[in-house]
Design a protein around this motif. Structure first.
Motif, PDB file in Angstrom:
ATOM      1  N   ALA A 169      30.192  25.451  84.208  1.00 37.96           N
ATOM      2  CA  ALA A 169      29.090  24.626  84.713  1.00 37.96           C
ATOM      3  C   ALA A 169      28.790  23.433  83.814  1.00 37.96           C
ATOM      4  O   ALA A 169      28.499  22.338  84.302  1.00 37.96           O
ATOM      5  N   HIS A 170      28.886  23.602  82.499  1.00 37.54           N
ATOM      6  CA  HIS A 170      28.532  22.500  81.599  1.00 37.54           C
ATOM      7  C   HIS A 170      29.546  21.355  81.695  1.00 37.54           C
ATOM      8  O   HIS A 170      29.198  20.190  81.494  1.00 37.54           O
ATOM      9  N   LYS A 171      30.798  21.668  82.041  1.00 34.55           N
ATOM     10  CA  LYS A 171      31.802  20.626  82.212  1.00 34.55           C
ATOM     11  C   LYS A 171      31.529  19.829  83.484  1.00 34.55           C
ATOM     12  O   LYS A 171      31.661  18.602  83.504  1.00 34.55           O
ATOM     13  N   VAL A 172      31.145  20.535  84.523  1.00 39.28           N
ATOM     14  CA  VAL A 172      30.798  19.877  85.786  1.00 39.28           C
ATOM     15  C   VAL A 172      29.593  18.960  85.584  1.00 39.28           C
ATOM     16  O   VAL A 172      29.579  17.811  86.036  1.00 39.28           O
ATOM     17  N   SER A 173      28.598  19.455  84.901  1.00 35.67           N
ATOM     18  CA  SER A 173      27.380  18.666  84.665  1.00 35.67           C
ATOM     19  C   SER A 173      27.671  17.420  83.843  1.00 35.67           C
ATOM     20  O   SER A 173      27.112  16.349  84.108  1.00 35.67           O
ATOM     21  N   GLY A 311      22.486  22.331  87.582  1.00 33.83           N
ATOM     22  CA  GLY A 311      21.741  21.970  86.380  1.00 33.83           C
ATOM     23  C   GLY A 311      21.194  23.191  85.656  1.00 33.83           C
ATOM     24  O   GLY A 311      21.234  23.267  84.422  1.00 33.83           O
ATOM     25  N   VAL A 312      20.685  24.159  86.414  1.00 35.42           N
ATOM     26  CA  VAL A 312      20.139  25.381  85.819  1.00 35.42           C
ATOM     27  C   VAL A 312      21.228  26.144  85.045  1.00 35.42           C
ATOM     28  O   VAL A 312      20.953  26.737  84.004  1.00 35.42           O
ATOM     29  N   GLU A 313      22.453  26.106  85.554  1.00 29.98           N
ATOM     30  CA  GLU A 313      23.547  26.842  84.920  1.00 29.98           C
ATOM     31  C   GLU A 313      24.203  26.070  83.779  1.00 29.98           C
ATOM     32  O   GLU A 313      25.150  26.546  83.169  1.00 29.98           O
ATOM     33  N   THR A 314      23.698  24.871  83.498  1.00 29.30           N
ATOM     34  CA  THR A 314      24.274  24.029  82.442  1.00 29.30           C
ATOM     35  C   THR A 314      23.696  24.387  81.080  1.00 29.30           C
ATOM     36  O   THR A 314      22.486  24.531  80.925  1.00 29.30           O
ATOM     37  N   ASN A 315      24.575  24.473  80.118  1.00 25.07           N
ATOM     38  CA  ASN A 315      24.169  24.806  78.751  1.00 25.07           C
ATOM     39  C   ASN A 315      24.347  23.580  77.861  1.00 25.07           C
ATOM     40  O   ASN A 315      25.466  23.128  77.622  1.00 25.07           O
TER      41      ASN A 315
END
Length: 350
Positions: A169-173, A311-315
């Motif tokens: 998820a953080h790569k997508v964000s 966004g919630v799953e982004t670290n």
């Protein structure tokens, strides 16, 4: 008197505990829907409209803030619904995205707009992927996502690619963040470039449509110049959006070959095929325009919901660990789009 065996006395409380902690799809979905509605209606306010801050951008930022500051307060039972919002609902939203496009619009641009799209899309993607993997030594998934976001249609392309790639998820964000940043810069820069007078209106519409990241950003940049420029730019841009489908097929084939999967077992991106089907349905003109407009508006809401979940799953810690290299990579692609895209549009207009 009925005597329970020892193992039954131990197991019953454990089963209760597991049931109480069982993920609930609807609770997480309701959580994402609530904030998606908030983002959607907030961005209808004059301030956000004036500065072209759309609900997708607002939602992912809101999700990031909540996910990184209040994550410990989000119940574990919400996780399934959040993931569902960021994956399944996203695919449905991409299918509905086809109601923005008709085959007649694409044909209306002609070979010049199509050629500009092909040249800029392929060159930008290859440059981004090569520099990202060979020069900056970045993760391949991140390079693909960042390159496709700049090459095709911004956040929608990033999210569509992730549906096949299944990246973190953080790569997508981070890929989406580069689209927002440099797409916004392009939106502000292009009207100024037009005033220099190097390109006529038709050529400049092709220039905007073949190089600016997001559909909304294309509309903003084109409308700041003139309506004819905006119309051409939007059609060229939507042609680029269509190219997401063959790209996803090629990506699926690449991933299958890389993993040793048989060609017959390639993961076909059915949502991409349905996207084309919807484009065809929209091209018939059978559906009243008011219905199409409502569907497009509903699709914006669904994309907003998916962005909030992402966004919630982004670290932030993981993004910080990637350093400045992804931004430099996106900057190089942005510079390429601005200068190479200008030369391509000028050559085509000769």
């Amino acid at each position: 008197m009925i005597t329970l065996e020892k193992n039954e006395q131990v197991d019953l409380p454990e089963i209760k505990t597991q049931e109480s902690k069982k993920p609930n799809l609807y609770s997480g979905l309701a959580f994402c829907t609530l904030f998606a509605l908030l983002s959607y209606f907030v961005c209808k306010a004059d301030f956000f409209v004036k500065y072209n801050i759309n609900s997708l951008t607002f939602a992912i930022i809101t999700g990031m803030v909540i996910g990184n500051t209040l994550n410990k307060f989000i119940p574990e039972t919400f996780k399934e619904g959040i993931t569902f919002s960021g994956k399944r609902i996203l695919r449905f939203a991409i299918i509905l995205y086809g109601f923005r496009i008709t085959f007649a619009q694409i044909a209306g641009v002609g070979l010049s707009g199509f050629a500009a799209d092909i040249i800029m899309l392929s060159s930008t993607y290859l440059i981004g992927y090569y520099l990202g993997t060979r020069v900056f030594k970045l993760d391949k998934d991140l390079c693909m996502l960042t390159a496709i976001g700049s090459s095709i249609c911004g956040a929608a392309a990033v999210l569509g690619t992730d549906s096949v790639l299944k990246a973190k998820a953080h790569k997508v964000s981070l890929a989406v963040a580069t689209v927002v940043l440099f797409g916004t810069l392009a939106m502000l820069l292009y009207p100024f470039i037009y005033k220099l007078g190097f390109l006529n209106a038709d050529a400049f519409g092709i220039y905007i449509g073949s190089t600016v990241h997001e559909v909304a950003q294309v509309v903003a940049a084109g409308s700041a110049v003139s309506k004819p420029v905006m119309d051409t730019a939007v059609i060229v841009k939507l042609t680029r959006v269509m190219m997401l489908v063959p790209y996803l097929f090629l990506l699926s084939m690449y991933l299958a070959k890389k993993s040793g999967t048989k060609m017959s077992k390639i993961q076909i991106p059915w949502f991409a095929i349905l996207f084309i089907v919807v484009c065809g349905i929209n091209s018939t003109g059978f559906i009243p325009e008011i219905f199409v407009l409502n569907i497009v508006e509903f699709d914006i809401f669904l994309l907003t919901l998916a962005m909030f979940a992402l966004g919630v799953e982004t670290n932030f810690k993981k993004i910080k660990g990637l350093g400045i290299k992804p931004l430099l990579l996106a900057l190089i692609m942005f510079i390429w789009l601005v200068f190479a895209g200008f030369m391509v549009a000028e050559f085509i207009s000769l």
